[in-house]
Design a protein around this motif. Structure first.
Motif, PDB file in Angstrom:
ATOM      1  N   ASP A 139       0.845  -1.196   0.000  1.00  0.00           N
ATOM      2  CA  ASP A 139       0.000   0.000   0.000  1.00  0.00           C
ATOM      3  C   ASP A 139       0.881   1.247   0.000  1.00  0.00           C
ATOM      4  O   ASP A 139       1.384   1.659   1.042  1.00  0.00           O
ATOM      5  N   MET A 140       1.068   1.828  -1.169  1.00  0.00           N
ATOM      6  CA  MET A 140       1.916   3.013  -1.301  1.00  0.00           C
ATOM      7  C   MET A 140       1.320   4.206  -0.561  1.00  0.00           C
ATOM      8  O   MET A 140       2.044   5.036  -0.017  1.00  0.00           O
ATOM      9  N   LYS A 141      -0.002   4.283  -0.512  1.00  0.00           N
ATOM     10  CA  LYS A 141      -0.654   5.399   0.183  1.00  0.00           C
ATOM     11  C   LYS A 141      -0.319   5.365   1.671  1.00  0.00           C
ATOM     12  O   LYS A 141       0.008   6.402   2.258  1.00  0.00           O
ATOM     13  N   LEU A 142      -0.369   4.210   2.251  1.00  0.00           N
ATOM     14  CA  LEU A 142      -0.019   4.063   3.658  1.00  0.00           C
ATOM     15  C   LEU A 142       1.466   4.325   3.875  1.00  0.00           C
ATOM     16  O   LEU A 142       1.861   4.958   4.855  1.00  0.00           O
ATOM     17  N   PHE A 143       2.306   3.875   2.964  1.00  0.00           N
ATOM     18  CA  PHE A 143       3.751   4.060   3.063  1.00  0.00           C
ATOM     19  C   PHE A 143       4.120   5.542   3.059  1.00  0.00           C
ATOM     20  O   PHE A 143       4.967   5.992   3.828  1.00  0.00           O
ATOM     21  N   LEU A 144       3.489   6.328   2.207  1.00  0.00           N
ATOM     22  CA  LEU A 144       3.825   7.752   2.077  1.00  0.00           C
ATOM     23  C   LEU A 144       2.993   8.670   2.965  1.00  0.00           C
ATOM     24  O   LEU A 144       3.207   9.881   2.952  1.00  0.00           O
ATOM     25  N   ALA A 145       2.085   8.118   3.722  1.00  0.00           N
ATOM     26  CA  ALA A 145       1.151   8.934   4.507  1.00  0.00           C
ATOM     27  C   ALA A 145       1.844   9.953   5.411  1.00  0.00           C
ATOM     28  O   ALA A 145       1.383  11.086   5.542  1.00  0.00           O
ATOM     29  N   GLY A 146       2.953   9.603   6.007  1.00  0.00           N
ATOM     30  CA  GLY A 146       3.634  10.495   6.935  1.00  0.00           C
ATOM     31  C   GLY A 146       4.356  11.662   6.295  1.00  0.00           C
ATOM     32  O   GLY A 146       4.598  12.676   6.946  1.00  0.00           O
ATOM     33  N   LEU A 181       1.286   9.813  -5.343  1.00  0.00           N
ATOM     34  CA  LEU A 181       0.914   8.401  -5.161  1.00  0.00           C
ATOM     35  C   LEU A 181       0.935   7.646  -6.487  1.00  0.00           C
ATOM     36  O   LEU A 181       1.442   6.527  -6.560  1.00  0.00           O
ATOM     37  N   ARG A 182       0.406   8.260  -7.525  1.00  0.00           N
ATOM     38  CA  ARG A 182       0.389   7.624  -8.845  1.00  0.00           C
ATOM     39  C   ARG A 182       1.812   7.404  -9.351  1.00  0.00           C
ATOM     40  O   ARG A 182       2.160   6.314  -9.821  1.00  0.00           O
ATOM     41  N   GLN A 183       2.661   8.417  -9.226  1.00  0.00           N
ATOM     42  CA  GLN A 183       4.030   8.297  -9.705  1.00  0.00           C
ATOM     43  C   GLN A 183       4.838   7.320  -8.865  1.00  0.00           C
ATOM     44  O   GLN A 183       5.648   6.555  -9.408  1.00  0.00           O
ATOM     45  N   ALA A 184       4.642   7.316  -7.557  1.00  0.00           N
ATOM     46  CA  ALA A 184       5.355   6.376  -6.687  1.00  0.00           C
ATOM     47  C   ALA A 184       4.970   4.939  -7.023  1.00  0.00           C
ATOM     48  O   ALA A 184       5.821   4.038  -7.017  1.00  0.00           O
ATOM     49  N   THR A 185       3.708   4.714  -7.348  1.00  0.00           N
ATOM     50  CA  THR A 185       3.260   3.375  -7.736  1.00  0.00           C
ATOM     51  C   THR A 185       3.896   2.956  -9.058  1.00  0.00           C
ATOM     52  O   THR A 185       4.314   1.809  -9.216  1.00  0.00           O
ATOM     53  N   ARG A 192      12.923  10.646   1.471  1.00  0.00           N
ATOM     54  CA  ARG A 192      12.666  11.174   2.810  1.00  0.00           C
ATOM     55  C   ARG A 192      11.949  10.140   3.670  1.00  0.00           C
ATOM     56  O   ARG A 192      12.272   9.945   4.835  1.00  0.00           O
ATOM     57  N   ARG A 193      10.993   9.445   3.085  1.00  0.00           N
ATOM     58  CA  ARG A 193      10.253   8.421   3.829  1.00  0.00           C
ATOM     59  C   ARG A 193      11.153   7.244   4.200  1.00  0.00           C
ATOM     60  O   ARG A 193      11.037   6.667   5.274  1.00  0.00           O
TER      61      ARG A 193
END
Length: 91
Positions: free
Chosen positions: A6-13, A26-30, A81-82
């Motif tokens: 889940d990329m959304k959860l991964f980048l949430a912070g 989110l789209r680009q990270a996926t 950063r994440r």
């Protein structure tokens, strides 16, 4: 069978900005994740090395416009950063 990443959860912070900006990241990270997984068999961002992300920026975006490469670079910086990495990439 494992659960999909889940990329959304991964980048949430670290994800900030307007709704459209967050969706673009989110789209680009996926897309980055899928490309690295296909080429290097590294499914999770924690398994990535700098060379994997550098490969994506150099070889998968080489025919894209300067603006597209810039926006992907912003997403890569967010991913770094994440991951708490000190990776530096240039256009």
């Amino acid at each position: 069978m494992s659960k999909p990443f889940d990329m959304k959860l991964f980048l949430a912070g670290v994800l900030t900005g307007s709704h459209a900006t967050r969706q673009r990241h989110l789209r680009q990270a996926t897309i980055i994740q899928v490309e690295i997984a296909e080429r290097w068999q590294r499914e999770m961002p924690w398994a990535w090395q700098r060379k994997h992300v550098d490969w994506f920026l150099e070889h998968r975006l080489n025919r894209r416009s300067a603006a597209t490469r810039y926006y992907y670079l912003l997403t890569v910086r967010l991913l770094a950063r994440r991951l708490q990495k000190s990776w530096v990439f240039k256009l």
